[in-house]
Design a protein around this motif. Structure first.
Motif, short mmCIF file in Angstrom:
data_model
loop_
_atom_site.label_atom_id
_atom_site.label_comp_id
_atom_site.label_asym_id
_atom_site.label_seq_id
_atom_site.Cartn_x
_atom_site.Cartn_y
_atom_site.Cartn_z
N GLN A 1 0.79 -1.21 0.00
CA GLN A 1 0.00 0.00 0.00
C GLN A 1 0.83 1.28 0.00
OE1 GLN A 1 -2.82 -0.89 3.08
NE2 GLN A 1 -3.53 -2.67 1.93
N SER A 2 2.13 1.13 -0.29
CA SER A 2 2.98 2.30 -0.50
C SER A 2 4.15 1.90 -1.38
CB SER A 2 3.49 2.86 0.83
OG SER A 2 4.44 1.99 1.41
N GLU A 3 4.76 2.92 -2.00
CA GLU A 3 5.96 2.67 -2.81
C GLU A 3 7.09 2.16 -1.92
OE1 GLU A 3 6.15 2.76 -5.96
OE2 GLU A 3 4.73 4.22 -6.80
N ARG B 1 -3.09 1.18 -3.38
CA ARG B 1 -3.38 2.25 -2.42
C ARG B 1 -4.71 2.02 -1.71
NH1 ARG B 1 1.27 5.18 -1.56
NH2 ARG B 1 1.99 6.29 -3.42
N VAL C 1 1.38 4.73 4.89
CA VAL C 1 0.68 5.88 4.32
C VAL C 1 -0.75 5.86 4.87
CG1 VAL C 1 -0.19 7.00 2.24
CG2 VAL C 1 2.06 5.91 2.21
N GLU D 1 6.12 8.97 3.03
CA GLU D 1 5.51 9.03 1.71
C GLU D 1 4.23 9.86 1.69
OE1 GLU D 1 4.03 5.66 -1.49
OE2 GLU D 1 5.76 5.21 -0.20
#
Length: 394
Positions: free
Chosen positions: A178-180, A199, A306, A327
């Protein structure tokens, strides 16, 4: 119709971002012609006690919006004692182990992580049964536990957690993060692993802007969510300076810091902080229609995390005051969603509040409309799910 199972530690009627996120995934897969089932504990979160409808029961099977939900027994707890928390996770994990081992399961299974122990047991059994394992990572553990000082680096529990983490990544057929930062972290361990960004976009978009901006009222800043250690709302209430500002802070939610926050508000001479308790999500959104700005804090910068509130409240049209680092700062800045204050820097936060206090209601109304328009185009859950299905993730 293809079957898919989701394993999660949270599911409605439980409250909070984790339960909402998993329900949204289940509903979206169901809308895309999957026969979806969910295995989760008996409802107990966030209070750490079984909901009245589940007391005295070992397991319950429900149909919620055409999704079959199988709830298994758990010893519920939100104790700060790590051993009690582990016992709680173990109680459900033991039941889940037996369920997955002896019951028929679909060929495709989504496993939510964390909790790390729960996902480890799930992946262990599912790998033995040669299922397609879709690992859904919302936070990086044990890394987040180290940053939150819940686990000591180099300790026995840290080493065991690292072993479980590697096992999960190795055995997963595909990983959605759910995040880079989550994706980047997985790639440092298994560079060849198939990974995709997923996301926490909301599914409550409206064709029309619904928020109201009321003249001759203070700017209404709000926090809505878990009042836990990671969010640091109690310390924020202690440090925030609203004395000479045209701003009120309104709190909605429940969690470990609830009692301390209520006592602080009762004992404080600051009459600009208000606590409203826990509300159903739909009732909350209706209540918030006359509010102005969403506050999204974290106590410390947590790599990989995030907060989903960035997406949820900007999609409703609320400018975001972000106080969590990482982030999330880039997402708020790049999409022009509001303001960023460096995590843990209360002087910077109070400076942003002084800026906000000077805004006119016309300024706020324009900001809301702009945030709504940008979030509507940028944060689309249907497009994201379709992309993952086309890539063969599910």
């Amino acid at each position: 119709m293809e079957e898919i199972l989701i394993i999660s530690n949270y599911y409605p009627p439980e409250k909070g971002a984790a339960a909402n996120r998993i329900e949204q995934l289940a509903l979206k897969l169901q809308q895309n012609n999957y026969a979806v089932s969910v295995v989760c504990p008996l409802g107990n979160y966030p209070k750490g006690e079984l909901f009245p409808e589940y007391k005295g029961k070992f397991s319950v099977t429900e149909n919620r919006d055409n999704i079959i939900v199988k709830r298994l027994w758990i010893y519920p707890s939100v104790s700060k004692n790590i051993l009690v928390r582990i016992l709680s996770v173990l109680s459900f994990s033991t039941c889940l182990f037996g369920y997955l081992l002896f019951r028929r399961t679909p060929k495709k299974v989504v496993v939510q992580s964390p909790p790390l122990l729960l996902s480890f047991i799930s992946v262990f059994v599912l790998s033995l049964k040669k299922k397609k394992i879709i690992l859904n990572i919302s936070d990086l553990w044990p890394l987040a536990a180290i940053e939150l000082k819940a686990v000591k680096a180099g300790s026995w529990s840290h080493k065991v957690s690292l072993f479980m983490e590697r096992f999960l990544y190795k055995k997963a057929s595909v990983i959605i993060g759910q995040s880079e930062e989550i994706i980047a972290h997985v790639k440092t361990i298994f560079p060849e692993k198939r990974t995709f960004l997923y996301r926490n976009f909301p599914d409550h978009k409206s064709d029309s802007f619904a928020l109201k901006t009321i003249e001759n009222e203070p700017v209404k800043l709000f926090f809505a969510g878990l009042l836990g250690i990671a969010q640091g709302v109690f310390e924020l209430c202690q440090q925030i300076d609203l004395k000479d500002l045209n701003i009120e802070l309104h709190l909605f939610g429940d969690g470990a810091e609830k009692g301390a926050i209520e006592s602080l508000i009762t004992d404080s001479k600051n009459q600009k902080i208000f606590y409203h308790g826990m509300m159903d999500r739909k009732v909350l959104h209706e209540t918030l229609k006359t509010f102005d700005i969403a506050l999204v804090p974290l106590k410390t910068r947590i790599y990989g995390s995030v907060p989903s509130k960035i997406f949820e409240y900007s999609a409703l049209g609320f400018p975001v005051l972000y106080f969590g680092g990482g982030e999330g700062e880039n997402i708020v800045a790049e999409n022009q969603l509001g303001w960023v204050a460096s995590v843990g820097n209360f002087a910077a936060l109070n400076q942003k509040l002084q800026e906000i206090s000077k805004l006119s209601k016309t300024d706020l109304a324009n900001l809301k409309q702009g945030v709504f328009d940008r979030a509507t185009s940028a944060f689309d859950l249907d497009t994201q799910i379709q992309h993952l299905i086309e890539k063969g993730v599910f």
